[in-house]
Design a protein around this motif. Structure first.
Motif, PDB file in Angstrom:
ATOM      1  N   GLY A 115       0.783  -1.227   0.000  1.00 39.43           N
ATOM      2  CA  GLY A 115       0.000   0.000   0.000  1.00 39.43           C
ATOM      3  C   GLY A 115       0.813   1.274   0.000  1.00 39.43           C
ATOM      4  N   ARG A 116       2.113   1.173   0.275  1.00 40.66           N
ATOM      5  CA  ARG A 116       2.953   2.371   0.301  1.00 40.66           C
ATOM      6  C   ARG A 116       3.268   2.915  -1.077  1.00 40.66           C
ATOM      7  NH1 ARG A 116       8.019   0.595   3.793  1.00 40.66           N
ATOM      8  NH2 ARG A 116       7.769  -1.232   2.432  1.00 40.66           N
ATOM      9  N   VAL A 117       2.912   2.178  -2.121  1.00 40.77           N
ATOM     10  CA  VAL A 117       3.244   2.617  -3.468  1.00 40.77           C
ATOM     11  C   VAL A 117       2.636   3.978  -3.789  1.00 40.77           C
ATOM     12  CG1 VAL A 117       1.287   1.437  -4.583  1.00 40.77           C
ATOM     13  CG2 VAL A 117       3.373   1.908  -5.886  1.00 40.77           C
ATOM     14  N   PHE A 118       1.467   4.247  -3.231  1.00 42.33           N
ATOM     15  CA  PHE A 118       0.798   5.506  -3.563  1.00 42.33           C
ATOM     16  C   PHE A 118       1.504   6.703  -2.917  1.00 42.33           C
ATOM     17  CE2 PHE A 118      -2.355   2.102  -3.892  1.00 42.33           C
ATOM     18  CZ  PHE A 118      -2.672   2.244  -5.242  1.00 42.33           C
ATOM     19  N   ASP A 119       2.117   6.482  -1.769  1.00 40.84           N
ATOM     20  CA  ASP A 119       2.936   7.535  -1.165  1.00 40.84           C
ATOM     21  C   ASP A 119       4.171   7.785  -2.023  1.00 40.84           C
ATOM     22  OD1 ASP A 119       1.212   7.843   1.023  1.00 40.84           O
ATOM     23  OD2 ASP A 119       2.214   6.241   2.146  1.00 40.84           O
ATOM     24  N   SER A 120       4.741   6.723  -2.575  1.00 39.78           N
ATOM     25  CA  SER A 120       5.907   6.873  -3.449  1.00 39.78           C
ATOM     26  C   SER A 120       5.559   7.675  -4.690  1.00 39.78           C
ATOM     27  CB  SER A 120       6.443   5.494  -3.857  1.00 39.78           C
ATOM     28  OG  SER A 120       6.919   4.774  -2.741  1.00 39.78           O
ATOM     29  N   ILE A 121       4.390   7.410  -5.263  1.00 41.98           N
ATOM     30  CA  ILE A 121       3.966   8.126  -6.469  1.00 41.98           C
ATOM     31  C   ILE A 121       3.813   9.614  -6.198  1.00 41.98           C
ATOM     32  CG2 ILE A 121       2.063   8.408  -8.118  1.00 41.98           C
ATOM     33  CD1 ILE A 121       1.639   5.365  -7.904  1.00 41.98           C
ATOM     34  N   LYS A 122       3.289   9.971  -5.040  1.00 45.94           N
ATOM     35  CA  LYS A 122       3.077  11.374  -4.700  1.00 45.94           C
ATOM     36  C   LYS A 122       4.382  12.153  -4.590  1.00 45.94           C
ATOM     37  CE  LYS A 122      -1.205  10.342  -2.234  1.00 45.94           C
ATOM     38  NZ  LYS A 122      -1.847  10.184  -0.904  1.00 45.94           N
ATOM     39  N   LYS A 123       5.488  11.448  -4.376  1.00 44.55           N
ATOM     40  CA  LYS A 123       6.786  12.105  -4.220  1.00 44.55           C
ATOM     41  C   LYS A 123       7.536  12.239  -5.544  1.00 44.55           C
ATOM     42  CE  LYS A 123       7.299  10.312   0.493  1.00 44.55           C
ATOM     43  NZ  LYS A 123       8.069   9.383   1.371  1.00 44.55           N
ATOM     44  N   LEU A 124       6.989  11.674  -6.613  1.00 41.60           N
ATOM     45  CA  LEU A 124       7.676  11.709  -7.901  1.00 41.60           C
ATOM     46  C   LEU A 124       7.591  13.082  -8.556  1.00 41.60           C
ATOM     47  CD1 LEU A 124       6.526   8.357  -9.573  1.00 41.60           C
ATOM     48  CD2 LEU A 124       8.595   8.780  -8.244  1.00 41.60           C
ATOM     49  N   THR A 125       8.588  13.357  -9.377  1.00 43.43           N
ATOM     50  CA  THR A 125       8.540  14.528 -10.260  1.00 43.43           C
ATOM     51  C   THR A 125       8.525  14.024 -11.697  1.00 43.43           C
ATOM     52  OG1 THR A 125      10.956  14.679 -10.217  1.00 43.43           O
ATOM     53  CG2 THR A 125       9.738  16.025  -8.633  1.00 43.43           C
ATOM     54  N   PRO A 126       7.871  14.749 -12.598  1.00 41.80           N
ATOM     55  CA  PRO A 126       7.790  14.284 -13.993  1.00 41.80           C
ATOM     56  C   PRO A 126       9.160  14.134 -14.629  1.00 41.80           C
ATOM     57  CG  PRO A 126       6.187  16.019 -13.564  1.00 41.80           C
ATOM     58  CD  PRO A 126       7.082  15.967 -12.369  1.00 41.80           C
ATOM     59  N   SER A 127       9.271  13.148 -15.502  1.00 45.91           N
ATOM     60  CA  SER A 127      10.505  12.911 -16.241  1.00 45.91           C
ATOM     61  C   SER A 127      10.619  13.909 -17.383  1.00 45.91           C
ATOM     62  CB  SER A 127      10.490  11.485 -16.804  1.00 45.91           C
ATOM     63  OG  SER A 127       9.471  11.364 -17.793  1.00 45.91           O
ATOM     64  N   GLY A 128      11.651  13.741 -18.195  1.00 45.89           N
ATOM     65  CA  GLY A 128      11.825  14.602 -19.358  1.00 45.89           C
ATOM     66  C   GLY A 128      10.685  14.495 -20.340  1.00 45.89           C
ATOM     67  N   ARG A 129       9.946  13.385 -20.258  1.00 46.71           N
ATOM     68  CA  ARG A 129       8.776  13.205 -21.132  1.00 46.71           C
ATOM     69  C   ARG A 129       7.532  13.860 -20.556  1.00 46.71           C
ATOM     70  NH1 ARG A 129       7.851   7.110 -22.643  1.00 46.71           N
ATOM     71  NH2 ARG A 129       7.667   6.909 -20.371  1.00 46.71           N
ATOM     72  N   GLY A 130       7.683  14.436 -19.343  1.00 46.31           N
ATOM     73  CA  GLY A 130       6.536  15.066 -18.701  1.00 46.31           C
ATOM     74  C   GLY A 130       5.601  14.070 -18.044  1.00 46.31           C
ATOM     75  N   GLU A 131       6.115  12.851 -17.765  1.00 44.89           N
ATOM     76  CA  GLU A 131       5.293  11.799 -17.186  1.00 44.89           C
ATOM     77  C   GLU A 131       5.876  11.309 -15.866  1.00 44.89           C
ATOM     78  OE1 GLU A 131       4.882   8.725 -20.097  1.00 44.89           O
ATOM     79  OE2 GLU A 131       3.614   9.921 -21.411  1.00 44.89           O
ATOM     80  N   LEU A 132       5.025  10.679 -15.060  1.00 46.83           N
ATOM     81  CA  LEU A 132       5.484  10.021 -13.842  1.00 46.83           C
ATOM     82  C   LEU A 132       5.832   8.589 -14.211  1.00 46.83           C
ATOM     83  CD1 LEU A 132       2.915  11.331 -11.180  1.00 46.83           C
ATOM     84  CD2 LEU A 132       5.099  12.322 -11.907  1.00 46.83           C
ATOM     85  N   GLU A 133       7.091   8.219 -14.016  1.00 48.59           N
ATOM     86  CA  GLU A 133       7.614   6.966 -14.534  1.00 48.59           C
ATOM     87  C   GLU A 133       7.539   5.846 -13.497  1.00 48.59           C
ATOM     88  OE1 GLU A 133       8.357   6.764 -17.601  1.00 48.59           O
ATOM     89  OE2 GLU A 133       8.744   8.841 -18.244  1.00 48.59           O
ATOM     90  N   ILE A 134       7.125   4.663 -13.950  1.00 48.55           N
ATOM     91  CA  ILE A 134       7.063   3.506 -13.059  1.00 48.55           C
ATOM     92  C   ILE A 134       8.470   3.059 -12.655  1.00 48.55           C
ATOM     93  CG2 ILE A 134       7.112   1.655 -14.776  1.00 48.55           C
ATOM     94  CD1 ILE A 134       4.727   1.921 -11.746  1.00 48.55           C
ATOM     95  N   THR A 135       9.461   3.317 -13.493  1.00 50.18           N
ATOM     96  CA  THR A 135      10.845   2.991 -13.128  1.00 50.18           C
ATOM     97  C   THR A 135      11.268   3.762 -11.885  1.00 50.18           C
ATOM     98  OG1 THR A 135      11.514   2.384 -15.372  1.00 50.18           O
ATOM     99  CG2 THR A 135      13.255   3.116 -13.891  1.00 50.18           C
TER     100      THR A 135
END
Length: 237
Positions: A173-193
């Motif tokens: 369940g912590r994955v959603f906290d991880s997603i909230k901390k992401l910044t967009p990549s050069g493609r302007g997307e949030l990357e699963i990597t």
């Protein structure tokens, strides 16, 4: 564990086949593409499944799959309003997931392996599924040391291994906290990597090597390859 099928995107690499439909509704041998990830989750014993799709063809998924009763599961639908990356699409399932473990599968990935035992043995953190390939530069590539994943590089020019990260991921369940901390990549997307590497940094990433065939079906060549693999499997059963 709940299951999430990510079936958004524009399917631009399959144009003009995708001009009037979502690529995940295209046929792979004798079934719509979306059936294969759905069957992977069902075979793993997962009965609560969410499908995240773009808004253009969401009604087509509903028409095809309905409530899921035909398959013995319960299907929920969520809309990704615009392309924002795999991790952004996964983040839309947070409220539905209710902090439970989730199995996330890309809607254009086709797996031969049954991962039921992996589901049953999952005990938190994250888990990725790797497949040795001849063209790793096309994928996220995992560097492995013993039973540890050292890191993942997205489509590297000089891959450190031949271990492609396939489109099947387990998360707690912590994955959603991880997603909230992401910044967009050069493609302007949030990357699963980036999500996966956050688990690696915490020492919470597991992996398994797939034994059977695996293919994505997001290009003309891979769509043909996937159909041939499925046909060969059907002929041996």
């Amino acid at each position: 564990m709940k299951g999430i099928i990510l079936a958004g995107g524009t399917g631009s690499r399959l144009h003009p086949l995708t001009k009037v439909t979502n690529k995940h509704l295209l046929p792979v041998y004798d079934k719509p593409m979306i059936y294969y990830p759905l069957e992977t989750l069902i075979d793993a014993g997962i009965t609560e499944i969410m499908i995240v799709s773009g808004k253009g063809h969401a009604g087509d998924f509903l028409e095809l799959l309905g409530s899921g009763s035909e398959f013995g599961v319960r299907i929920t639908y969520e809309i990704q309003d615009e392309a924002g990356g795999i991790a952004q699409a996964l983040g839309l399932a947070e409220r539905w997931a209710r902090k439970e473990d989730v199995a996330v599968i890309l809607g254009d990935n086709i797996f031969q392996d049954n991962v039921r035992k992996d589901v049953e043995m999952f005990d938190g953190g994250a888990k990725i599924f790797l497949k040795e390939v001849s063209d790793p530069h096309r994928f996220g590539v995992a560097e492995v040391d013993g039973d540890q994943v050292v890191g993942i590089e997205e489509k590297p020019k000089e891959p450190k291994s031949n271990n492609a990260v396939t489109g099947l991921y387990f998360y707690d369940g912590r994955v959603f906290d991880s997603i909230k901390k992401l910044t967009p990549s050069g493609r302007g997307e949030l990357e699963i990597t980036d999500v996966n590497n956050s688990y690696i940094r915490r020492g919470a990433m597991q992996f398994a090597m797939l034994e059977g065939f695996w293919s994505d079906a997001g290009t003309f060549d891979s769509l043909l390859k996937a159909s041939i693999l499925v046909q060969k499997k059907a002929m041996t059963e």
